[in-house]
Design a protein around this motif. Sequence first.
Motif, PDB file in Angstrom:
ATOM      1  N   ALA A 159      -2.626  10.071   3.780  1.00 55.52           N
ATOM      2  CA  ALA A 159      -4.034  10.229   3.419  1.00 55.52           C
ATOM      3  C   ALA A 159      -4.910   9.170   4.070  1.00 55.52           C
ATOM      4  CB  ALA A 159      -4.181  10.167   1.890  1.00 55.52           C
ATOM      5  N   ALA A 160      -4.364   7.975   4.238  1.00 51.49           N
ATOM      6  CA  ALA A 160      -5.101   6.877   4.876  1.00 51.49           C
ATOM      7  C   ALA A 160      -4.094   5.976   5.558  1.00 51.49           C
ATOM      8  CB  ALA A 160      -5.909   6.088   3.840  1.00 51.49           C
ATOM      9  N   PRO A 161      -4.470   5.339   6.681  1.00 49.32           N
ATOM     10  CA  PRO A 161      -3.520   4.443   7.351  1.00 49.32           C
ATOM     11  C   PRO A 161      -3.168   3.268   6.449  1.00 49.32           C
ATOM     12  CG  PRO A 161      -5.587   4.666   8.594  1.00 49.32           C
ATOM     13  CD  PRO A 161      -5.755   5.407   7.320  1.00 49.32           C
ATOM     14  N   PRO A 162      -1.888   3.041   6.181  1.00 50.50           N
ATOM     15  CA  PRO A 162      -1.515   1.926   5.312  1.00 50.50           C
ATOM     16  C   PRO A 162      -1.667   0.590   6.022  1.00 50.50           C
ATOM     17  CG  PRO A 162       0.439   2.974   6.175  1.00 50.50           C
ATOM     18  CD  PRO A 162      -0.725   3.787   6.666  1.00 50.50           C
ATOM     19  N   GLN A 163      -1.870  -0.448   5.228  1.00 51.94           N
ATOM     20  CA  GLN A 163      -1.841  -1.794   5.786  1.00 51.94           C
ATOM     21  C   GLN A 163      -0.404  -2.117   6.196  1.00 51.94           C
ATOM     22  OE1 GLN A 163      -3.817  -4.860   3.396  1.00 51.94           O
ATOM     23  NE2 GLN A 163      -4.773  -3.253   2.178  1.00 51.94           N
ATOM     24  N   ILE A 164      -0.270  -3.004   7.183  1.00 58.12           N
ATOM     25  CA  ILE A 164       1.049  -3.462   7.607  1.00 58.12           C
ATOM     26  C   ILE A 164       1.115  -4.984   7.493  1.00 58.12           C
ATOM     27  CG2 ILE A 164       2.720  -3.604   9.484  1.00 58.12           C
ATOM     28  CD1 ILE A 164       1.767  -0.998  10.547  1.00 58.12           C
ATOM     29  N   LEU A 165       2.093  -5.466   6.758  1.00 58.05           N
ATOM     30  CA  LEU A 165       2.366  -6.903   6.660  1.00 58.05           C
ATOM     31  C   LEU A 165       3.432  -7.210   7.699  1.00 58.05           C
ATOM     32  CD1 LEU A 165       2.165  -9.668   5.244  1.00 58.05           C
ATOM     33  CD2 LEU A 165       3.911  -8.850   3.640  1.00 58.05           C
ATOM     34  N   TRP A 166       3.075  -8.002   8.695  1.00 55.57           N
ATOM     35  CA  TRP A 166       3.985  -8.223   9.828  1.00 55.57           C
ATOM     36  C   TRP A 166       4.999  -9.311   9.507  1.00 55.57           C
ATOM     37  CZ3 TRP A 166       3.797  -4.521  13.275  1.00 55.57           C
ATOM     38  CH2 TRP A 166       2.618  -3.776  13.375  1.00 55.57           C
ATOM     39  N   LYS A 167       6.232  -9.019   9.849  1.00 53.68           N
ATOM     40  CA  LYS A 167       7.316  -9.997   9.693  1.00 53.68           C
ATOM     41  C   LYS A 167       7.303 -10.972  10.868  1.00 53.68           C
ATOM     42  CE  LYS A 167      10.517  -6.762   7.408  1.00 53.68           C
ATOM     43  NZ  LYS A 167      11.830  -6.097   7.526  1.00 53.68           N
ATOM     44  N   PRO A 168       7.757 -12.188  10.623  1.00 49.55           N
ATOM     45  CA  PRO A 168       8.213 -12.728   9.340  1.00 49.55           C
ATOM     46  C   PRO A 168       7.027 -13.099   8.460  1.00 49.55           C
ATOM     47  CG  PRO A 168       8.362 -14.416  11.029  1.00 49.55           C
ATOM     48  CD  PRO A 168       7.910 -13.166  11.730  1.00 49.55           C
ATOM     49  N   TYR A 169       7.126 -12.853   7.163  1.00 49.99           N
ATOM     50  CA  TYR A 169       6.040 -13.201   6.250  1.00 49.99           C
ATOM     51  C   TYR A 169       6.543 -14.216   5.231  1.00 49.99           C
ATOM     52  CZ  TYR A 169       8.299  -9.571   3.352  1.00 49.99           C
ATOM     53  OH  TYR A 169       9.204  -8.809   2.653  1.00 49.99           O
ATOM     54  N   THR A 170       5.607 -14.953   4.670  1.00 52.70           N
ATOM     55  CA  THR A 170       5.932 -15.921   3.626  1.00 52.70           C
ATOM     56  C   THR A 170       5.693 -15.278   2.261  1.00 52.70           C
ATOM     57  OG1 THR A 170       3.680 -16.772   3.507  1.00 52.70           O
ATOM     58  CG2 THR A 170       5.167 -17.809   5.119  1.00 52.70           C
ATOM     59  N   PRO A 171       6.236 -15.849   1.196  1.00 52.64           N
ATOM     60  CA  PRO A 171       5.930 -15.324  -0.140  1.00 52.64           C
ATOM     61  C   PRO A 171       4.433 -15.292  -0.426  1.00 52.64           C
ATOM     62  CG  PRO A 171       7.835 -16.766  -0.263  1.00 52.64           C
ATOM     63  CD  PRO A 171       7.297 -16.887   1.150  1.00 52.64           C
ATOM     64  N   ALA A 172       3.709 -16.298   0.037  1.00 53.14           N
ATOM     65  CA  ALA A 172       2.259 -16.322  -0.204  1.00 53.14           C
ATOM     66  C   ALA A 172       1.566 -15.172   0.503  1.00 53.14           C
ATOM     67  CB  ALA A 172       1.686 -17.657   0.259  1.00 53.14           C
ATOM     68  N   LEU A 173       1.957 -14.884   1.752  1.00 49.97           N
ATOM     69  CA  LEU A 173       1.358 -13.765   2.477  1.00 49.97           C
ATOM     70  C   LEU A 173       1.695 -12.437   1.807  1.00 49.97           C
ATOM     71  CD1 LEU A 173       1.850 -14.762   6.219  1.00 49.97           C
ATOM     72  CD2 LEU A 173      -0.294 -14.644   4.943  1.00 49.97           C
ATOM     73  N   LEU A 174       2.910 -12.302   1.311  1.00 51.35           N
ATOM     74  CA  LEU A 174       3.281 -11.076   0.608  1.00 51.35           C
ATOM     75  C   LEU A 174       2.426 -10.902  -0.642  1.00 51.35           C
ATOM     76  CD1 LEU A 174       4.988  -8.607  -0.017  1.00 51.35           C
ATOM     77  CD2 LEU A 174       6.729 -10.128  -0.976  1.00 51.35           C
ATOM     78  N   ALA A 175       2.262 -11.965  -1.412  1.00 53.91           N
ATOM     79  CA  ALA A 175       1.454 -11.875  -2.626  1.00 53.91           C
ATOM     80  C   ALA A 175       0.030 -11.438  -2.295  1.00 53.91           C
ATOM     81  CB  ALA A 175       1.444 -13.223  -3.347  1.00 53.91           C
ATOM     82  N   ASP A 176      -0.553 -12.013  -1.241  1.00 50.37           N
ATOM     83  CA  ASP A 176      -1.909 -11.632  -0.835  1.00 50.37           C
ATOM     84  C   ASP A 176      -1.964 -10.186  -0.360  1.00 50.37           C
ATOM     85  OD1 ASP A 176      -3.007 -14.062  -1.453  1.00 50.37           O
ATOM     86  OD2 ASP A 176      -3.078 -14.804   0.601  1.00 50.37           O
TER      87      ASP A 176
END
Length: 267
Positions: free
Chosen positions: A106-123
């Motif tokens: 329905a809409a393009p999803p956001q992508i969290l690029w690896k490697p990520y930190t716990p803080a980036l994942l939470a955000d």
Amino acid sequence: PARSMAPTSGQTVLVVEDEPAVRAVAERTLNQQGYRVLVARDGAEGIEMLNREGARIDLVFSDVVLPHASGYQVLEHAQRAAPGAAQLLTSGYLDNRAQPGDHQLAAPPQILWKPYTPALLADAVRDAFASRALPGEAIASIHNGRVLVIEDDDHLREAMTRILERAAYQADAVPTAAAARAYLADHDDVALVLCDVGLPEETGIQFHQWLRSVRPALADGMLLMSGSALDPAEVDASLAERLIAKPIDVRDFLARISRAIGAGRPA
């Protein structure tokens, strides 16, 4: 620094990740943020979990490249099994492995690029929930510098913009050298130009020659991208050293950006 995360109301997040260490970090981080976490080890297991728990799942967080079914297939199934659930993807590949292909979302999803930190994942999870509630809401970020991306491939252009914004750069992207010229005429605060070599009509090397004549300091730090080696007869050694090879590794990509912008700042 990560933005502080508002207390959650126990929303349920489905994590679909085949790498055990990454899956454990995601599960632990989200539990610490107050979410109820379900985990799946591959795409097929993620789809099975959606069939069982879809009515209770508030967000699906899936790796793109998975055994048995891709992250896009998982999200496509989530639209039916968990309608209204927020969606977030993660990937370490900045090439066609991260493309949606023929899958209909329905809409393009956001992508969290690896490697990520716990803080980036939470955000990223918080942003995914916010985007679901407030479509089109701009996410404020720290401004580490304005980067102009010149790339004719639509997917790569969008992916690089997202990566840079997630790393707190202000990123703008255009598909051609002509569009870049017009952009630079209106913006004098660009800290870095990142340019594909194989542009239509005018190559990245030709654009660099033009940029050197009008904005020499910006040209001196310009980075090139290409899937093949540069011809030494066409470029000088210093420019060849500023080549980012495709397919792009996200960790190296961000490190090169950081070094290039840092080198251009006054001491």
